[in-house]
Design a protein around this motif. Structure first.
Motif, PDB file in Angstrom:
ATOM      1  N   THR A  72     -42.309  39.364 -33.551  1.00  0.00           N
ATOM      2  CA  THR A  72     -43.343  38.597 -32.842  1.00  0.00           C
ATOM      3  C   THR A  72     -44.610  38.439 -33.670  1.00  0.00           C
ATOM      4  O   THR A  72     -45.539  37.749 -33.247  1.00  0.00           O
ATOM      5  N   ASP A  73     -44.669  39.063 -34.832  1.00  0.00           N
ATOM      6  CA  ASP A  73     -45.838  39.020 -35.714  1.00  0.00           C
ATOM      7  C   ASP A  73     -45.531  38.091 -36.884  1.00  0.00           C
ATOM      8  O   ASP A  73     -44.824  38.474 -37.825  1.00  0.00           O
ATOM      9  N   THR A  74     -46.052  36.871 -36.836  1.00  0.00           N
ATOM     10  CA  THR A  74     -45.727  35.869 -37.852  1.00  0.00           C
ATOM     11  C   THR A  74     -46.063  36.347 -39.258  1.00  0.00           C
ATOM     12  O   THR A  74     -45.269  36.159 -40.195  1.00  0.00           O
ATOM     13  N   ALA A  80     -42.269  40.232 -44.844  1.00  0.00           N
ATOM     14  CA  ALA A  80     -40.945  40.835 -44.998  1.00  0.00           C
ATOM     15  C   ALA A  80     -39.983  39.914 -45.737  1.00  0.00           C
ATOM     16  O   ALA A  80     -39.091  40.373 -46.458  1.00  0.00           O
ATOM     17  N   LEU A  81     -40.167  38.611 -45.559  1.00  0.00           N
ATOM     18  CA  LEU A  81     -39.245  37.636 -46.158  1.00  0.00           C
ATOM     19  C   LEU A  81     -39.730  37.096 -47.500  1.00  0.00           C
ATOM     20  O   LEU A  81     -39.028  36.306 -48.137  1.00  0.00           O
ATOM     21  N   ARG A 117     -37.620  36.070 -28.929  1.00  0.00           N
ATOM     22  CA  ARG A 117     -36.428  35.254 -29.081  1.00  0.00           C
ATOM     23  C   ARG A 117     -36.771  33.856 -29.612  1.00  0.00           C
ATOM     24  O   ARG A 117     -36.564  33.580 -30.790  1.00  0.00           O
ATOM     25  N   ILE A 118     -37.293  32.989 -28.799  1.00  0.00           N
ATOM     26  CA  ILE A 118     -37.550  31.609 -29.223  1.00  0.00           C
ATOM     27  C   ILE A 118     -38.531  31.548 -30.390  1.00  0.00           C
ATOM     28  O   ILE A 118     -38.211  31.046 -31.482  1.00  0.00           O
ATOM     29  N   TRP A 119     -39.737  32.048 -30.188  1.00  0.00           N
ATOM     30  CA  TRP A 119     -40.768  31.900 -31.220  1.00  0.00           C
ATOM     31  C   TRP A 119     -40.474  32.759 -32.432  1.00  0.00           C
ATOM     32  O   TRP A 119     -40.752  32.350 -33.579  1.00  0.00           O
ATOM     33  N   LEU A 122     -37.867  30.861 -34.495  1.00  0.00           N
ATOM     34  CA  LEU A 122     -38.450  29.721 -35.192  1.00  0.00           C
ATOM     35  C   LEU A 122     -39.317  30.159 -36.361  1.00  0.00           C
ATOM     36  O   LEU A 122     -39.321  29.517 -37.420  1.00  0.00           O
ATOM     37  N   ASP A 123     -40.049  31.255 -36.194  1.00  0.00           N
ATOM     38  CA  ASP A 123     -40.856  31.773 -37.309  1.00  0.00           C
ATOM     39  C   ASP A 123     -39.969  32.148 -38.493  1.00  0.00           C
ATOM     40  O   ASP A 123     -40.301  31.848 -39.651  1.00  0.00           O
ATOM     41  N   VAL A 124     -38.851  32.804 -38.227  1.00  0.00           N
ATOM     42  CA  VAL A 124     -37.949  33.202 -39.301  1.00  0.00           C
ATOM     43  C   VAL A 124     -37.373  31.983 -40.007  1.00  0.00           C
ATOM     44  O   VAL A 124     -37.369  31.896 -41.243  1.00  0.00           O
ATOM     45  N   ILE A 125     -36.892  31.023 -39.235  1.00  0.00           N
ATOM     46  CA  ILE A 125     -36.275  29.827 -39.822  1.00  0.00           C
ATOM     47  C   ILE A 125     -37.301  29.027 -40.614  1.00  0.00           C
ATOM     48  O   ILE A 125     -37.027  28.559 -41.732  1.00  0.00           O
ATOM     49  N   ARG A 126     -38.503  28.862 -40.075  1.00  0.00           N
ATOM     50  CA  ARG A 126     -39.546  28.119 -40.776  1.00  0.00           C
ATOM     51  C   ARG A 126     -39.983  28.849 -42.047  1.00  0.00           C
ATOM     52  O   ARG A 126     -40.253  28.220 -43.072  1.00  0.00           O
TER      53      ARG A 126
END
Length: 250
Positions: A72-74, A80-81, A117-119, A122-126
């Motif tokens: 939940t922490d953008t 991390a990525l 879940r949703i957000w 999306l953060d991971v994919i973006r």
């Protein structure tokens, strides 16, 4: 186009040799079981958990690469990525049991069901963007509540679960030819279930199992095997795979 019925060639296509599998929520439960199975299939596996010490301990125990981040922490997700390279398969299993009746529970807490879940997805994919292979598979998780909500304070969690299934179908079209699917497990024998129910775990599982068609809840290794199917079968796309032993029918 030439097709083959050679079983050896088909089995070779199921290998994950040379592939990278990234699993959020990969240090426990279905996520960890999937990580172990993916590694056994030849993949390089990176697991991301929310707790740094636990992530390091579990990953070291199983010979996995690891990171730690609250999904939940953008900013934490981006950090991390940052040094993650090419990703062939993304699995998003992160998510706590967010429950509370809507007239009695702080809505900031209930929002976490969607944030995780949703957000979070999306953060991971973006953040991965083009590092997520153009033919990648992405696997979300929903759950039996998406089809069979109850009156015990799970309305928001049920809505978030159903939203994951809809998101997967939408992203199939928006981000093609990447594949998006959702695993929908029934009540599963995971550490999260134990933490959620505490001392009531044994009685709950006994009572529920008596009502289920198969008379038992889902073993997490079976749920992980279903994730592996979604990863390895190139024609699973836009699907919700129910692995609940018929729980949604009773």
């Amino acid at each position: 186009m030439k097709f083959t019925t050679d079983p050896a060639m088909f089995l070779a296509s199921q290998s994950l040799e040379g592939k990278t599998v990234l699993i959020f929520g990969g240090t426990s439960g279905i996520g960890l079981a999937t990580a172990i199975q993916a590694k056994a299939a030849g993949a390089s596996v990176v697991v991301i958990g929310s707790d740094l010490a636990r992530s390091e301990r579990i990953a070291t125990e199983h010979g996995l690469e690891w990171r730690a981040a609250d999904i939940t922490d953008t900013e934490a997700v981006e950090a991390a990525l940052k040094d993650i390279g090419h990703v062939d398969h993304l699995v998003l299993m992160a998510g706590s049991f967010v429950a509370g009746k809507i007239l009695e529970t702080d809505t900031h807490y209930l929002r976490r069901a969607f944030d995780e879940r949703i957000w979070g997805a999306l953060d991971v994919i973006r953040t991965l963007d083009q590092r997520l292979d153009q033919r990648a598979s992405v696997t979300f998780i929903s759950g039996v509540l998406a089809e069979r909500p109850n009156a015990w304070g799970t309305a928001v969690l049920a809505a978030a679960s159903a939203a994951m299934e809809a998101l997967a179908r939408g992203l199939v079209l928006e981000l093609a030819p990447r594949r998006f699917n959702t695993l929908s497990p029934g009540t599963t024998d995971t550490p999260l279930l134990g933490r959620t129910l505490g001392d009531a775990l044994g009685g709950y599982v006994t009572e529920l199992s008596a009502r289920l068609p198969l008379k038992k809840i889902v073993p997490m290794q079976q749920a992980a095997a279903a994730v592996m199917f979604l990863i390895q079968n190139d024609f699973m796309n836009g699907e919700t795979l129910h692995i609940d032993g018929g729980q949604r029918l009773v």
